[in-house]
Design an enzyme around this catalytic site. Structure first.
Site, short mmCIF file in Angstrom:
data_model
loop_
_atom_site.label_atom_id
_atom_site.label_comp_id
_atom_site.label_asym_id
_atom_site.label_seq_id
_atom_site.Cartn_x
_atom_site.Cartn_y
_atom_site.Cartn_z
N GLU A 25 39.13 42.77 37.17
CA GLU A 25 37.99 43.60 36.76
C GLU A 25 37.29 44.18 37.99
O GLU A 25 36.85 45.33 37.98
CB GLU A 25 36.99 42.77 35.95
N LYS A 102 31.03 46.81 26.74
CA LYS A 102 32.20 46.59 27.60
C LYS A 102 33.44 46.64 26.71
O LYS A 102 34.02 45.63 26.35
CB LYS A 102 32.07 45.23 28.30
#
Length: 134
Positions: A25, A102
């Site tokens: 990420e 997200k």
């Protein structure tokens, strides 16, 4: 606060950031979607028709995107907190509701969205504590 506030809403603001606890990420990044709803008095802007009497949502969007693209954080909760501070820096804003989505969260199952929503008040309005009690 007993008075009802007007609302200014900015929804679906997208920016790429590098937030998350997993290495990929931080390395590859992902898209985040931000919704904000500001509580403020829009009466003067309505009467004057002057941009100076409201929150310039274009400038607000730029500031919010800069935060999303900025320093990586582990949690979207922390990102939402930073975004709320940006909103509350506007002198007219008394209340900010911030949702951070997200949609590419690392979940190994089909899902539509992961999001957190926080509500914060200007410290003057909340008696010194910017967190709104639910």
């Amino acid at each position: 606060m007993s008075e009802e506030l007007d609302r200014l809403r900015l929804s679906g603001l997208r920016a790429r950031g590098f937030h998350g606890v997993l290495e990929h990420e931080r390395r590859e990044g992902q898209d985040f979607v931000v919704d904000v709803e500001l509580g403020l008095d829009l009466g003067e802007a309505g009467r004057s028709d002057a941009l100076a009497d409201t929150v310039h949502y274009g400038e607000l969007a730029e500031a919010l995107v800069a935060v999303v693209r900025g320093e990586p954080l582990d949690l979207i909760e922390a990102l939402a907190e930073r975004l709320a501070r940006v909103c509350l820096a506007e002198p007219r804003v008394r209340r900010a509701e911030v949702t951070v989505h997200k949609p590419q969260a690392p979940i190994p199952h089909a899902f539509d969205d992961v999001a957190v929503t926080i509500v914060r008040r200007n410290e003057k309005e909340a008696g010194g504590d910017p967190r709104e009690q639910a």
